[in-house]
Design an enzyme around this catalytic site. Structure first.
Site, PDB file in Angstrom:
ATOM      1  N   LYS A 181       0.838  -1.166  -0.063  1.00  0.00           N
ATOM      2  CA  LYS A 181       0.205   0.109  -0.137  1.00  0.00           C
ATOM      3  C   LYS A 181       0.735   1.314   0.040  1.00  0.00           C
ATOM      4  O   LYS A 181       1.681   1.603   0.975  1.00  0.00           O
ATOM      5  CB  LYS A 181      -0.935  -0.157   1.357  1.00  0.00           C
ATOM      6  CG  LYS A 181      -1.740   1.096   1.150  1.00  0.00           C
ATOM      7  CD  LYS A 181      -2.824   0.965   2.552  1.00  0.00           C
ATOM      8  CE  LYS A 181      -3.425   2.423   2.624  1.00  0.00           C
ATOM      9  NZ  LYS A 181      -4.514   2.169   3.684  1.00  0.00           N
ATOM     10  N   LYS A 234      -2.228  -1.424  -3.959  1.00  0.00           N
ATOM     11  CA  LYS A 234      -2.987  -0.324  -3.799  1.00  0.00           C
ATOM     12  C   LYS A 234      -2.180   0.902  -3.663  1.00  0.00           C
ATOM     13  O   LYS A 234      -1.179   0.897  -2.981  1.00  0.00           O
ATOM     14  CB  LYS A 234      -3.809  -0.516  -2.546  1.00  0.00           C
ATOM     15  CG  LYS A 234      -4.688   0.737  -2.136  1.00  0.00           C
ATOM     16  CD  LYS A 234      -5.478   0.525  -0.504  1.00  0.00           C
ATOM     17  CE  LYS A 234      -5.963   1.829  -0.338  1.00  0.00           C
ATOM     18  NZ  LYS A 234      -6.651   1.762   0.874  1.00  0.00           N
ATOM     19  N   TYR A 299     -15.078   0.966  -6.509  1.00  0.00           N
ATOM     20  CA  TYR A 299     -16.378   1.874  -6.206  1.00  0.00           C
ATOM     21  C   TYR A 299     -17.250   1.704  -7.513  1.00  0.00           C
ATOM     22  O   TYR A 299     -18.482   2.127  -7.591  1.00  0.00           O
ATOM     23  CB  TYR A 299     -16.104   3.039  -5.847  1.00  0.00           C
ATOM     24  CG  TYR A 299     -15.102   3.399  -4.499  1.00  0.00           C
ATOM     25  CD1 TYR A 299     -15.620   3.209  -3.545  1.00  0.00           C
ATOM     26  CD2 TYR A 299     -13.781   3.440  -4.791  1.00  0.00           C
ATOM     27  CE1 TYR A 299     -14.766   3.004  -2.319  1.00  0.00           C
ATOM     28  CE2 TYR A 299     -12.951   3.441  -3.549  1.00  0.00           C
ATOM     29  CZ  TYR A 299     -13.448   3.249  -2.461  1.00  0.00           C
ATOM     30  OH  TYR A 299     -12.760   3.058  -1.285  1.00  0.00           O
TER      31      TYR A 299
HETATM   32  C1  PBG Z   1      -6.907   3.059   5.783  1.00  0.00           C
HETATM   33  C2  PBG Z   1      -7.352   2.921   4.618  1.00  0.00           C
HETATM   34  C3  PBG Z   1      -7.517   4.095   3.546  1.00  0.00           C
HETATM   35  C4  PBG Z   1      -8.021   3.559   2.401  1.00  0.00           C
HETATM   36  C5  PBG Z   1      -8.467   2.211   2.495  1.00  0.00           C
HETATM   37  N1  PBG Z   1      -8.167   2.030   3.892  1.00  0.00           N
HETATM   38  C6  PBG Z   1      -7.030   5.379   3.383  1.00  0.00           C
HETATM   39  C7  PBG Z   1      -5.630   5.755   3.721  1.00  0.00           C
HETATM   40  O1  PBG Z   1      -4.484   4.779   3.801  1.00  0.00           O
HETATM   41  O2  PBG Z   1      -5.475   6.921   4.144  1.00  0.00           O
HETATM   42  C8  PBG Z   1      -8.121   4.166   0.972  1.00  0.00           C
HETATM   43  C9  PBG Z   1      -9.047   3.663   0.039  1.00  0.00           C
HETATM   44  C10 PBG Z   1      -9.335   4.626  -1.091  1.00  0.00           C
HETATM   45  O3  PBG Z   1      -8.992   5.503  -1.241  1.00  0.00           O
HETATM   46  O4  PBG Z   1     -10.652   4.448  -1.959  1.00  0.00           O
HETATM   47  N2  PBG Z   1      -7.662   2.630   6.692  1.00  0.00           N
END
Ligand code: PBG
Length: 309
Positions: A181, A234, A299
């Site tokens: 991520k 991600k 989404y």
């Molecule tokens: C953190 C989390 C995030 C997303 C999913 N889980 C946000 C972040 O790390 O700031 C982002 C998902 C998205 O942008 O669709 N719990």
């Protein structure tokens, strides 16, 4: 003839729909930066779940938005917390044909908005956070989640959660690991939806540098070794090369998260008439599948499922 020789399939059953449930509201609240999405009440969550499930989408990932936040994010493991109530409601709506996934993190629940608990120096304390993640996993499994999805990028989170689940008799609850991520600007709209923008600093202490594909592969390898059932990259679009490399290298179940900002870009351009939203969406999702992702959290799941059937 094009269909006969098509190399990449995109089906509703490749898609997972993220949904948001918010505590303390009577009506769903539209998320402005994510057209078509809302913070749901328990009731509207049930309705949306039924509707999306009927379109053949593979599963759901749920995010809770609590009324009360504190320094530790304790609502995250409250058995009566909003996410757990949402999971129970969804479980009632869904049979065994759909996978129910609980996002496992603290940022929606902490008053400072970070994904872990803070140490005295104001930085996230990795190991104390793991203790809290273990509690959350049990609450979510107990509420009916088929899988938990740790998204906080703490070191050792998959092993910690696997251990907690096994010790408590939840051996069959799976782990979808947000393995690679990246610290991304594309999470912007999500932070409106989940009300979780950090109050100070940013997430670069635990999320990855966009410039580091080799590190991404090491992160994915670590999560596989720690017991993940599915690993995830991600965001998706700026990291198709990472998806491709991970698919080739590991041959392990691989998901990609087509995140909120990627969704918002397509929606905004389509709303302006700058591109054809339907074609762009299916092209984006096909591209992510072509890169090597078996599953896509997106989404677009509901509308894409309609277009694909
Ligand atoms: C953190 C989390 C995030 C997303 C999913 N889980 C946000 C972040 O790390 O700031 C982002 C998902 C998205 O942008 O669709 N719990």
């Amino acid at each position: 003839m094009r269909a006969l020789v098509r190399e990449t399939e995109l089906r509703p059953s490749d898609l997972i729909a993220p949904l948001f449930v918010k505590e303390g509201i009577d009506e769903p609240v539209a998320i402005e930066s994510m057209p078509g999405h809302a913070q749901h009440t328990l009731e509207s969550l049930r309705k949306e779940t039924r509707e999306i499930a009927s379109k053949g989408v593979a599963g759901f990932v749920l995010f809770g938005v609590p009324e009360r936040k504190d320094a530790e994010g304790s609502e995250a493991w409250n058995p009566e917390g909003i996410a757990q109530r949402g999971l129970r409601a969804m479980r009632e709506e869904l049979g065994d044909e759909h996978v129910l996934i609980a996002d496992l993190c603290l940022d929606e629940y902490t008053d400072h908005g970070h994904c872990g608990v803070l140490g005295e120096d104001g930085a996230v304390d990795n190991d104390r956070t793991l203790e809290l993640y273990r509690r959350i996993a049990l609450a979510q499994a107990d509420a009916g989640a088929d899988m938990v999805a740790p998204s906080g990028m703490m070191d050792g989170q998959v092993a910690a959660i696997r251990g907690a689940l096994d010790e408590a008799g939840f051996e069959r609850t799976g782990i979808l690991a947000y393995a690679a991520k990246f610290a991304s600007s594309f999470y912007g709209p999500f932070r409106d939806a989940a009300e979780c923008a950090p109050r100070f600093g940013d997430r670069t202490g635990y999320q990855m540098d966009p410039a580091n594909p080799k590190e991404a592969l090491r992160e994915i390898r670590a999560d596989i070794d720690e017991g993940a059932d599915i690993v995830m990259v991600k965001p998706a679009l700026p990291y198709l090369d990472v998806i491709r490399r991970a698919a080739e290298r590991f041959g392990f179940p691989l998901a990609a998260y087509n995140v909120s900002g990627e969704y918002a870009m397509v929606k905004a351009a389509a709303a302006n008439g700058w591109l054809d939203g339907r074609r762009a969406t299916l092209e984006v999702l096909t591209g992510i599948r072509r890169a090597g992702a078996g599953l896509i959290l997106t989404y677009h799941a509901k509308e894409a499922a309609d277009w694909l059937t």
